[in-house]
Design an enzyme around this catalytic site. Structure first.
Site, PDB file in Angstrom:
ATOM      1  N   ASP A  38       0.818  -1.207   0.000  1.00 23.08           N
ATOM      2  CA  ASP A  38       0.000   0.000   0.000  1.00 23.08           C
ATOM      3  C   ASP A  38       0.856   1.263   0.000  1.00 23.08           C
ATOM      4  O   ASP A  38       1.938   1.295   0.589  1.00 23.08           O
ATOM      5  CB  ASP A  38      -0.909  -0.006   1.235  1.00 23.08           C
ATOM      6  CG  ASP A  38      -1.974   1.062   1.161  1.00 23.08           C
ATOM      7  OD1 ASP A  38      -2.414   1.408   0.048  1.00 23.08           O
ATOM      8  OD2 ASP A  38      -2.367   1.585   2.217  1.00 23.08           O
ATOM      9  N   ASN A  86     -10.050  -3.003  -6.807  1.00 18.73           N
ATOM     10  CA  ASN A  86      -9.251  -2.042  -7.580  1.00 18.73           C
ATOM     11  C   ASN A  86      -9.887  -1.675  -8.922  1.00 18.73           C
ATOM     12  O   ASN A  86      -9.494  -0.685  -9.553  1.00 18.73           O
ATOM     13  CB  ASN A  86      -7.839  -2.583  -7.826  1.00 18.73           C
ATOM     14  CG  ASN A  86      -6.955  -2.533  -6.600  1.00 18.73           C
ATOM     15  OD1 ASN A  86      -5.987  -3.282  -6.488  1.00 18.73           O
ATOM     16  ND2 ASN A  86      -7.290  -1.665  -5.643  1.00 18.73           N
TER      17      ASN A  86
END
Length: 266
Positions: A38, A86
């Site tokens: 991340d 995503n």
């Protein structure tokens, strides 16, 4: 040729001069490390760069962490490369991520093969670009005989999706008479997961300071030790991986059990 195909992909060496992994008891090492990579986009934006540049640098970080896992002797490593959530990102970023993932797989498979890494894809096939699936399947074929670190490339993966897909498949088998509902156990569920031979996650790492697991390997991480790094993924590296493993080795894992030290002292 797509723009992502023209991007230079950094080739990371297996061993970096001057860097030696910590001397840890092999029996104490985590058998499976999972990474939520991340912070790529925020790292780039904080430097006035497009989010795509963060993903590009993040891919080099991924290769460095894989090398660090190989050096340390970690049997299994999972990376959250693209989640089922995503797809909600901008079409331009999704196109970049799909195209660049394809390019990285094409460019780095030979290095992974030389390192003895066995690549394994984990995720859903629907919506995943056929060209990306083709490259990851190629990487699986090339590295199939390797006996070193298993690298789970989690592409188009979601923990809830995996459990839902497993439940659907079990329901279909019950309806067809191939499975008795009364015989379903945790071991049965595991057989229906995307990768039934995957080890339980021992060490779960997330970068960028976010304190959540984000739907990654939910079933497999039931008893994982969580390690949150404040560094964004592009600033993480094999040394940071080794620090996380050292922290893991020093933890006391009880899996729901407990020791009454007061009773022992008496």
């Amino acid at each position: 040729m797509a723009d992502t195909d023209r991007l230079a992909v950094e080739h990371v060496p297996l061993h970096r001069p001057g860097l030696t992994p910590p001397d840890l008891d092999a029996q104490a090492l985590p058998q499976h490390v999972a990474c939520v990579m991340d912070g790529n986009g925020r790292w780039a934006n904080s430097r006035g760069l497009p989010r795509t540049e963060g993903h590009r640098v993040g891919e080099a970080t991924m290769m460095d962490v894989i090398a660090g896992a190989v050096e340390l002797g970690i049997p299994e490593l999972s990376v959250y490369a693209f989640s089922t959530e995503n797809w909600r990102r901008s079409p331009a970023e999704v196109r970049f991520l799909m195209g660049f993932t394809r390019t990285v797989l094409r460019s780095q498979t030979d290095d992974l093969d030389r390192w003895g890494v066995r690549v394994r894809w984990v995720g859903r096939e629907p919506r995943l670009w056929k060209s990306v699936l083709s490259e990851v399947r190629r990487a699986e074929r090339i590295t199939a005989a390797n006996t070193g670190t298993v690298l789970n490339m989690c592409l188009n993966y979601g923990g809830r999706a995996e459990i839902a897909d497993a439940a659907r498949a079990m329901g279909q088998d019950v309806a067809a008479g191939r499975l008795k509902a009364s015989s379903i156990t945790e071991r049965t569920v595991r057989r229906y997961l995307y990768s039934p031979t995957m080890r339980d996650v021992d060490l779960f790492i997330r970068t960028s300071g976010e304190l959540r697991t984000s739907n990654f390997l939910m079933w497999e991480s039931a008893y994982a030790e969580l390690y949150f790094s404040p560094l964004p993924w592009p600033e993480f590296d094999r040394v940071q991986l080794w620090k996380a493993v050292e922290a893991y080795v020093n933890r006391d894992r009880r899996f729901g059990g407990a020791v009454d030290h007061a009773a022992q002292a008496g």
